[in-house]
Design a protein around this motif. Structure first.
Motif, PDB file in Angstrom:
ATOM      1  N   SER A 104       3.080 -10.880 -26.513  1.00  0.00           N
ATOM      2  CA  SER A 104       3.040 -11.236 -27.930  1.00  0.00           C
ATOM      3  C   SER A 104       1.598 -11.287 -28.430  1.00  0.00           C
ATOM      4  CB  SER A 104       3.716 -12.600 -28.148  1.00  0.00           C
ATOM      5  OG  SER A 104       3.547 -13.047 -29.476  1.00  0.00           O
ATOM      6  N   ASN A 105       0.700 -11.846 -27.599  1.00  0.00           N
ATOM      7  CA  ASN A 105      -0.722 -11.905 -27.961  1.00  0.00           C
ATOM      8  C   ASN A 105      -1.318 -10.500 -28.088  1.00  0.00           C
ATOM      9  OD1 ASN A 105      -0.864 -14.705 -28.035  1.00  0.00           O
ATOM     10  ND2 ASN A 105      -1.477 -14.877 -25.892  1.00  0.00           N
ATOM     11  N   ILE A 106      -0.985  -9.635 -27.132  1.00  0.00           N
ATOM     12  CA  ILE A 106      -1.482  -8.253 -27.159  1.00  0.00           C
ATOM     13  C   ILE A 106      -1.038  -7.560 -28.444  1.00  0.00           C
ATOM     14  CG2 ILE A 106      -1.227  -5.967 -26.086  1.00  0.00           C
ATOM     15  CD1 ILE A 106      -1.124  -7.431 -23.360  1.00  0.00           C
ATOM     16  N   ASN A 107       0.234  -7.717 -28.773  1.00  0.00           N
ATOM     17  CA  ASN A 107       0.774  -7.081 -29.977  1.00  0.00           C
ATOM     18  C   ASN A 107       0.143  -7.645 -31.252  1.00  0.00           C
ATOM     19  OD1 ASN A 107       2.434  -5.599 -28.300  1.00  0.00           O
ATOM     20  ND2 ASN A 107       4.231  -6.910 -28.614  1.00  0.00           N
ATOM     21  N   LEU A 108      -0.094  -8.954 -31.256  1.00  0.00           N
ATOM     22  CA  LEU A 108      -0.706  -9.595 -32.413  1.00  0.00           C
ATOM     23  C   LEU A 108      -2.113  -9.057 -32.659  1.00  0.00           C
ATOM     24  CD1 LEU A 108      -1.074 -11.788 -34.607  1.00  0.00           C
ATOM     25  CD2 LEU A 108      -1.644 -13.396 -32.767  1.00  0.00           C
ATOM     26  N   ILE A 109      -2.925  -9.021 -31.603  1.00  0.00           N
ATOM     27  CA  ILE A 109      -4.303  -8.542 -31.745  1.00  0.00           C
ATOM     28  C   ILE A 109      -4.313  -7.061 -32.154  1.00  0.00           C
ATOM     29  CG2 ILE A 109      -6.508  -8.194 -30.583  1.00  0.00           C
ATOM     30  CD1 ILE A 109      -5.792 -11.129 -31.017  1.00  0.00           C
ATOM     31  N   ALA A 110      -3.428  -6.272 -31.546  1.00  0.00           N
ATOM     32  CA  ALA A 110      -3.366  -4.847 -31.880  1.00  0.00           C
ATOM     33  C   ALA A 110      -3.005  -4.647 -33.352  1.00  0.00           C
ATOM     34  CB  ALA A 110      -2.350  -4.141 -30.982  1.00  0.00           C
ATOM     35  N   SER A 111      -2.065  -5.442 -33.851  1.00  0.00           N
ATOM     36  CA  SER A 111      -1.648  -5.327 -35.245  1.00  0.00           C
ATOM     37  C   SER A 111      -2.777  -5.731 -36.186  1.00  0.00           C
ATOM     38  CB  SER A 111      -0.418  -6.196 -35.493  1.00  0.00           C
ATOM     39  OG  SER A 111       0.003  -6.111 -36.840  1.00  0.00           O
ATOM     40  N   LEU A 112      -3.493  -6.800 -35.824  1.00  0.00           N
ATOM     41  CA  LEU A 112      -4.626  -7.239 -36.645  1.00  0.00           C
ATOM     42  C   LEU A 112      -5.740  -6.190 -36.634  1.00  0.00           C
ATOM     43  CD1 LEU A 112      -4.762 -11.008 -35.623  1.00  0.00           C
ATOM     44  CD2 LEU A 112      -4.261 -10.142 -37.917  1.00  0.00           C
ATOM     45  N   ASN A 113      -5.994  -5.616 -35.453  1.00  0.00           N
ATOM     46  CA  ASN A 113      -7.012  -4.558 -35.358  1.00  0.00           C
ATOM     47  C   ASN A 113      -6.656  -3.373 -36.239  1.00  0.00           C
ATOM     48  OD1 ASN A 113      -7.778  -4.976 -31.773  1.00  0.00           O
ATOM     49  ND2 ASN A 113      -8.479  -6.107 -33.549  1.00  0.00           N
ATOM     50  N   GLU A 114      -5.391  -2.994 -36.200  1.00  0.00           N
ATOM     51  CA  GLU A 114      -4.927  -1.845 -36.988  1.00  0.00           C
ATOM     52  C   GLU A 114      -5.086  -2.099 -38.479  1.00  0.00           C
ATOM     53  OE1 GLU A 114      -0.872   0.869 -37.462  1.00  0.00           O
ATOM     54  OE2 GLU A 114      -1.097  -0.481 -35.749  1.00  0.00           O
ATOM     55  N   ALA A 115      -4.994  -3.375 -38.866  1.00  0.00           N
ATOM     56  CA  ALA A 115      -5.125  -3.733 -40.282  1.00  0.00           C
ATOM     57  C   ALA A 115      -6.592  -3.942 -40.692  1.00  0.00           C
ATOM     58  CB  ALA A 115      -4.324  -4.999 -40.568  1.00  0.00           C
ATOM     59  N   GLY A 116      -7.515  -3.747 -39.728  1.00  0.00           N
ATOM     60  CA  GLY A 116      -8.932  -3.831 -40.060  1.00  0.00           C
ATOM     61  C   GLY A 116      -9.627  -5.112 -39.662  1.00  0.00           C
ATOM     62  N   TYR A 117      -8.934  -5.990 -38.956  1.00  0.00           N
ATOM     63  CA  TYR A 117      -9.538  -7.250 -38.507  1.00  0.00           C
ATOM     64  C   TYR A 117     -10.040  -7.054 -37.071  1.00  0.00           C
ATOM     65  CZ  TYR A 117      -6.984  -8.905 -42.553  1.00  0.00           C
ATOM     66  OH  TYR A 117      -6.493  -9.056 -43.835  1.00  0.00           O
ATOM     67  N   GLU A 118     -11.349  -6.978 -36.945  1.00  0.00           N
ATOM     68  CA  GLU A 118     -11.946  -6.613 -35.663  1.00  0.00           C
ATOM     69  C   GLU A 118     -12.156  -7.843 -34.782  1.00  0.00           C
ATOM     70  OE1 GLU A 118     -15.478  -4.372 -36.409  1.00  0.00           O
ATOM     71  OE2 GLU A 118     -14.418  -2.814 -37.535  1.00  0.00           O
ATOM     72  N   ILE A 119     -11.124  -8.174 -34.024  1.00  0.00           N
ATOM     73  CA  ILE A 119     -11.228  -9.248 -33.036  1.00  0.00           C
ATOM     74  C   ILE A 119     -10.822  -8.685 -31.686  1.00  0.00           C
ATOM     75  CG2 ILE A 119     -10.910 -11.137 -34.687  1.00  0.00           C
ATOM     76  CD1 ILE A 119      -8.020 -11.293 -33.871  1.00  0.00           C
ATOM     77  N   ASP A 120     -11.411  -9.216 -30.642  1.00  0.00           N
ATOM     78  CA  ASP A 120     -11.273  -8.626 -29.315  1.00  0.00           C
ATOM     79  C   ASP A 120     -10.361  -9.456 -28.409  1.00  0.00           C
ATOM     80  OD1 ASP A 120     -12.668  -8.420 -26.301  1.00  0.00           O
ATOM     81  OD2 ASP A 120     -12.463  -6.516 -27.372  1.00  0.00           O
ATOM     82  N   TYR A 121      -9.314  -8.810 -27.913  1.00  0.00           N
ATOM     83  CA  TYR A 121      -8.352  -9.485 -27.038  1.00  0.00           C
ATOM     84  C   TYR A 121      -9.024 -10.059 -25.794  1.00  0.00           C
ATOM     85  CZ  TYR A 121      -4.535 -10.130 -23.699  1.00  0.00           C
ATOM     86  OH  TYR A 121      -3.690 -10.657 -22.766  1.00  0.00           O
ATOM     87  N   GLU A 122      -9.835  -9.251 -25.111  1.00  0.00           N
ATOM     88  CA  GLU A 122     -10.459  -9.685 -23.860  1.00  0.00           C
ATOM     89  C   GLU A 122     -11.404 -10.856 -24.088  1.00  0.00           C
ATOM     90  OE1 GLU A 122      -9.828  -8.841 -20.776  1.00  0.00           O
ATOM     91  OE2 GLU A 122      -8.268  -7.419 -21.388  1.00  0.00           O
ATOM     92  N   GLN A 123     -12.109 -10.856 -25.189  1.00  0.00           N
ATOM     93  CA  GLN A 123     -13.036 -11.942 -25.488  1.00  0.00           C
ATOM     94  C   GLN A 123     -12.290 -13.265 -25.647  1.00  0.00           C
ATOM     95  OE1 GLN A 123     -15.654 -11.211 -28.803  1.00  0.00           O
ATOM     96  NE2 GLN A 123     -16.182 -13.370 -29.023  1.00  0.00           N
ATOM     97  N   ILE A 124     -11.187 -13.238 -26.381  1.00  0.00           N
ATOM     98  CA  ILE A 124     -10.399 -14.462 -26.567  1.00  0.00           C
ATOM     99  C   ILE A 124      -9.781 -14.888 -25.240  1.00  0.00           C
ATOM    100  CG2 ILE A 124      -8.452 -15.507 -27.781  1.00  0.00           C
ATOM    101  CD1 ILE A 124      -8.947 -13.535 -30.060  1.00  0.00           C
ATOM    102  N   LYS A 125      -9.255 -13.927 -24.501  1.00  0.00           N
ATOM    103  CA  LYS A 125      -8.642 -14.217 -23.206  1.00  0.00           C
ATOM    104  C   LYS A 125      -9.640 -14.882 -22.265  1.00  0.00           C
ATOM    105  CE  LYS A 125      -6.833 -11.813 -19.133  1.00  0.00           C
ATOM    106  NZ  LYS A 125      -6.574 -10.486 -18.549  1.00  0.00           N
ATOM    107  N   ASN A 126     -10.858 -14.396 -22.223  1.00  0.00           N
ATOM    108  CA  ASN A 126     -11.868 -14.915 -21.304  1.00  0.00           C
ATOM    109  C   ASN A 126     -12.433 -16.262 -21.718  1.00  0.00           C
ATOM    110  OD1 ASN A 126     -11.597 -12.637 -19.681  1.00  0.00           O
ATOM    111  ND2 ASN A 126     -13.251 -11.525 -20.698  1.00  0.00           N
ATOM    112  N   SER A 127     -12.039 -16.732 -22.893  1.00  0.00           N
ATOM    113  CA  SER A 127     -12.531 -18.035 -23.358  1.00  0.00           C
ATOM    114  C   SER A 127     -11.732 -19.191 -22.789  1.00  0.00           C
ATOM    115  CB  SER A 127     -12.496 -18.095 -24.889  1.00  0.00           C
ATOM    116  OG  SER A 127     -11.156 -18.163 -25.369  1.00  0.00           O
ATOM    117  N   THR A 128     -10.638 -18.898 -22.071  1.00  0.00           N
ATOM    118  CA  THR A 128      -9.805 -19.949 -21.482  1.00  0.00           C
ATOM    119  C   THR A 128      -9.804 -19.818 -19.963  1.00  0.00           C
ATOM    120  OG1 THR A 128      -7.754 -18.648 -21.541  1.00  0.00           O
ATOM    121  CG2 THR A 128      -8.322 -19.874 -23.527  1.00  0.00           C
TER     122      THR A 128
END
Length: 280
Positions: A104-128
């Protein structure tokens, strides 16, 4: 002075900002008689939590907060006083749950990226610590990058399921999870019921939940008004449920909520913790 406790807190092993050790240190400094760590769908921080409490004059309660489904509505169910020899069984049960959340997280980030919101899945993942994160972490990143003015705004806009980016993962059933918590010798407690259901809906849920083994209900909670608190206490008493209470402390992620006292409105009797433990 009467002893007080906090039966609902979070650490860095889900979406809190205190490590389990820092949580114990803070609770001890406050003079809390007991504190429960209830990270979301994980027990990974509990060993550190229990070890940190050794030598401290505080009861460390091993817990977890499970996201469950009730007729299409997400509810949160606490498992308190989890026996250490059952941590593995919970982790095993959560493998599929957390994999669905990961996807669900992967899909969420991918959808946001596609809409122009540049946030990085790996960066958020590595913060925990264990790479597990939820929408609170995403909201934080969206706000940090200036896409939203606040985390609250992120939840109400981009991260709302109606926006089309976030799709809820499949969850375990409420009654199924109540039974599981009971079966491992822990105590099932309904968390912040009025955040998800109204009084009429709770009148339907609670008698059946009690029959299935629900032991308690969160009646003191940081965001409850006095009126809601009284409704919660009355419903718990009506259906023979033990009282529980917690701040839902997340550290800096919820800076207006303090450990043990919430928004200054909480004073949870230690006797509630004792009574819940006897329900094991």
């Amino acid at each position: 002075m009467k002893k007080t406790c906090d039966l609902h807190t979070h650490s860095t092993f889900s979406d809190g900002t205190y490590t389990p050790t820092e949580l114990i240190d803070a609770a001890a400094r406050m003079g809390l008689a007991s504190v429960a760590l209830c990270d979301h769908n994980t027990v990974d921080g509990l060993t550190e939590f229990l070890n940190a409490a050794k030598g401290e004059n505080i009861d460390a309660i091993a817990g977890a907060e499970f996201s469950v489904d009730y007729n299409g509505t997400e509810l949160h169910l606490l498992g308190l006083f989890i026996p250490e020899n059952q941590f593995g069984k919970i982790s095993e049960l959560m493998v599929d749950v957390n994999e669905r959340k990961r996807q669900s997280n992967i899909n969420l980030i991918a959808s946001l990226n596609e809409a122009g919101y540049e946030i990085d899945y790996e960066q958020i993942k590595n913060s925990t610590p264990k790479g597990n994160f939820n929408r609170a972490h995403v909201a934080e990143e969206l706000t940090r990058k200036g896409y939203t003015e606040s985390k609250d705004q992120a939840f109400k806009t981009l991260l709302d399921s109606k926006a089309g980016h976030y799709k809820e993962p499949e969850r375990l059933g409420f009654f199924e999870m109540v039974g599981f918590i009971k079966s491992i010798g822990a105590v099932p407690v309904l968390a912040h019921p009025f955040l998800n259901l109204n009084e009429e809906e709770l009148e339907v849920l609670l008698p059946r939940a009690k029959e299935k083994g629900l032991a308690g209900m969160e009646c003191y909670y940081s965001t409850y008004s006095e009126d809601v608190t009284q409704k919660a206490l009355s419903l718990a008493e009506k259906y023979g449920l033990r009282f529980s209470g917690g701040s839902d402390f997340h550290g800096e992620r919820k800076p207006d909520i303090e450990l043990g006292v919430g928004k200054g409105n909480l004073k949870i009797p230690y006797e509630w913790s004792v009574a819940l433990k006897s329900a094991e």
